[in-house]
Write an enzyme that holds these catalytic residues in place. Sequence first.
Site, PDB file in Angstrom:
ATOM      1  N   THR A  17      34.565  36.763  34.504  1.00 30.03           N
ATOM      2  CA  THR A  17      35.403  36.912  33.324  1.00 30.03           C
ATOM      3  C   THR A  17      36.329  38.108  33.535  1.00 30.03           C
ATOM      4  OG1 THR A  17      34.023  38.507  32.115  1.00 30.03           O
ATOM      5  CG2 THR A  17      33.399  36.178  31.964  1.00 30.03           C
ATOM      6  N   LYS A  63      37.300  43.292  37.015  1.00 31.42           N
ATOM      7  CA  LYS A  63      37.668  44.606  37.573  1.00 31.42           C
ATOM      8  C   LYS A  63      37.370  45.775  36.635  1.00 31.42           C
ATOM      9  CE  LYS A  63      41.694  42.506  39.836  1.00 31.42           C
ATOM     10  NZ  LYS A  63      41.586  41.228  39.100  1.00 31.42           N
ATOM     11  N   GLU A 108      33.780  42.379  45.773  1.00 30.40           N
ATOM     12  CA  GLU A 108      34.824  42.146  46.775  1.00 30.40           C
ATOM     13  C   GLU A 108      36.070  41.525  46.168  1.00 30.40           C
ATOM     14  OE1 GLU A 108      36.676  42.809  49.600  1.00 30.40           O
ATOM     15  OE2 GLU A 108      34.720  42.719  50.596  1.00 30.40           O
ATOM     16  N   GLU A 160      47.937  35.665  34.495  1.00 30.25           N
ATOM     17  CA  GLU A 160      47.116  35.504  33.304  1.00 30.25           C
ATOM     18  C   GLU A 160      47.942  34.747  32.260  1.00 30.25           C
ATOM     19  OE1 GLU A 160      43.991  36.412  33.001  1.00 30.25           O
ATOM     20  OE2 GLU A 160      43.887  37.391  34.967  1.00 30.25           O
ATOM     21  N   LYS A 195      43.349  47.822  41.070  1.00 29.58           N
ATOM     22  CA  LYS A 195      42.905  47.519  42.436  1.00 29.58           C
ATOM     23  C   LYS A 195      43.014  48.729  43.357  1.00 29.58           C
ATOM     24  CE  LYS A 195      44.051  42.584  42.167  1.00 29.58           C
ATOM     25  NZ  LYS A 195      44.938  41.494  42.633  1.00 29.58           N
TER      26      LYS A 195
END
Length: 824
Positions: A564, A588, A615, A676, A691
Amino acid sequence: MKVLKFGGTSVGSAENINKVISILEQQSKNSNIAVVVSAVGGITDKLLEAANLACDKNKDYIDKYNAIWSKHNSVIEGLFLNPNKDKTIQKSQDELQDLISIKLNELRNLLDGIYLINELSPKTKDKLLSFGEGLSSTIIYHTLKSRNLDATLKNSQELIITDLNFNNAAVNFDITDSNIQSFFKSNSNSIVLLPGFVSKSVSGEITTLGRGGSDYTAAIIAAALDASELQIWTDVSGMFTTNPKLVKQAAPIIELSYQEAVELSHFGAKVLYPPTVMPVLKKRIPIVIKNTMDPEAVGTTITEDIKPNGSSPVKGISNIDNIALLTLQGNGMVGVPGFSKRLFETLAQEKINIILITQSSSEHSICFGISDSDAQRAKEVIDIVFEYEIALQKIDPIVVETDLSIIAVIGDKMKSHQGISGKMFSTLGRNNVNIRAIAQGASERNISAVIHKNDVKKALNSLHEQFFEIKTKQINLFITGVGNVGERLIEQIKQQKAYVKENFKINLRIAGLSNSRHMIVNDEGINLKDWKEQLENGEKASLEGFFEHAKNLNLRNSVFVDITANEAVSKIYGEYLKQSISVVACNKIACSGNIEYYNELKSLSRKYNASFLFETNVGAGLPVIDTLSHLITSGDKVNTIQAVLSGSLNFIFNNFNSETTFYDVVKQAQEEGYTEPDPRIDLSGIDVARKVLILARESGHSIELSDLESDNFLTDDAMNAETVDDFFNTLKTDEAYYQGLYKSAQEKNCQLKFVAEFNNGEAKVGLKEIPEGHPFYNLKGKDNIVMFYTQRYPEQPMIIKGAGAGADVTASGLFADIIRIANN
């Protein structure tokens, strides 16, 4: 001669008794046999229930008595089926029913007497319980005679002589052996049928041989006759490697030594009662455990010595439930003789059986395991015996822990094989099974550990997998978020399940699925053929409910998979890790949120030996984090990171030019699933910022999202639009602005790329004009690229490049993390 014993299940119905008769008919062709039978299945319990009700002045004992009558009558009618109205068969049935009626009337009179005097003495209890075997042996004997088999019925009470210790009488073997040998010497019948469990005292009182007494009866007879074999017929095909009700992969053990069988039977293997082995062990008579329902199955053979076959010496894993652990401890015990003697004498006087003992070398404490039902009484009497020492604070009041079980790894000659105990305890440790106490003899035939009762199933499955299965490791997955990526992951698991099991010895099993509406859980694994329909009809979803299911199932090698982008889901990772449930995160938020929470998850992962892998947080299926981890672990140091980390932004700027509109390209990216539902999440650069933040943290830097510099190329109107539709309208209005960005890059022969950078502890993201010749220049489609400049790669960076977006590659990244955990 062979001695055969048939248990309650084997004689529990007319159908099963017919199977018994077929076995007897076959075996009596080759030699004479002695056959010991138990009461009809369930009757002994019903007799006790009826007696206790009568003793309590509860007239419901009559209902129990009627149920006993009905059960035996049903068995007789099933054995004497007479569709052709044969008079001979009918006469045999009538005669048998008359005999059984007489016996049952005697039983009724005894129950009425118990009701009247309001008392059930041990002597009366033995008389009462003897009816069970008396009834079953009478029924089977008359059935054998009606089918013209050469059989006789001998009352075991005339052969087995005991003391007057009612309910658990001790056998007088001198008289008993003489009686048995004398009778069988004069008997010529092919089949001798005997009731098990029952006996008589020297003075002629009815006694019984205690729990498992029918097995004991058979062993006494076999030993007295020097039988060639003792066969125990039950409802399973021998003794199993572990409890087959808890471990599906449990298998029958072909051969066992007497000592191994004794250990397994003491530790919960219900098919054999421990004292049974003793009479035949002395005579070295083989015991064969067979299945009445499957006579052709090999079963288990128990003999004096088993030749080593070069495999693991572990023969079985057993357990005892309902254990209490009591600890006597205190500084006043050190170096003072007599504490152990007083402790164990006290328990012996109270007839409390000790199952496990362990003592620290410091002499500071003695720990022992007993039945839960004896725990409170044991504490009371021990505290009284040591009242003086407790008052002087030389020792502490006895400590009692309940709700425990004992598991034991059993096998001959384990002592000569290195690492058995190491494998046992490391396997339990990896699965968060806490060990409360350990006991191991010098022979190392039995290694026992006390654990919480809730961990028994997981412990048995884990140990069985370690010692008996072909190194196949079962991974139990609990997946939340089954949208586009989740659906692809499930399909990949379904497609690759057989391949992974065959080639990597990993058995992937989805035990739980959840979306925002529903969830389903199955400890046997969810059938993936119709998982969507199952999920649609599942219970209402909740994060806490899904976690509680995973926690309470307590399956070995459990993994929670978050697919999710939900912050609430990321906040529950810690709870999973505390249960030693590994976490695989596509989400994330946990790793790019508060640094304290990120560090806490890392710490919990180490503390509870549960992996935390993510990952797919960077580069979808690309091995970016894994590669970075290997660099750091090997001692390298990251100096600079440069990356294009948004497949969606790369797709947009690779397709945007003077002949297209920015609106059309962004709309296409949204429709094809590269962004998204609200494209601003991608275009604002927040996703890329998260990230590069994760990469910086994985490189060893403590950095927050607020520390990153972000160069947002969207207009203020685009960022402030109230709805997604309003946002798209701003793209049309501001087309000239976006075309200007493109034109500026073209004039310099550059490509537009949204770049993430980390250098000297500082991170930033933004749109850049990349010149020709740069590694980013020719990045096509939705590809990502990461360049690591390190101490070992100072000038020519380590480059990782490939598809960085898309459901399939993201699912494959999740799949890879799951396999990493399985291989751990």
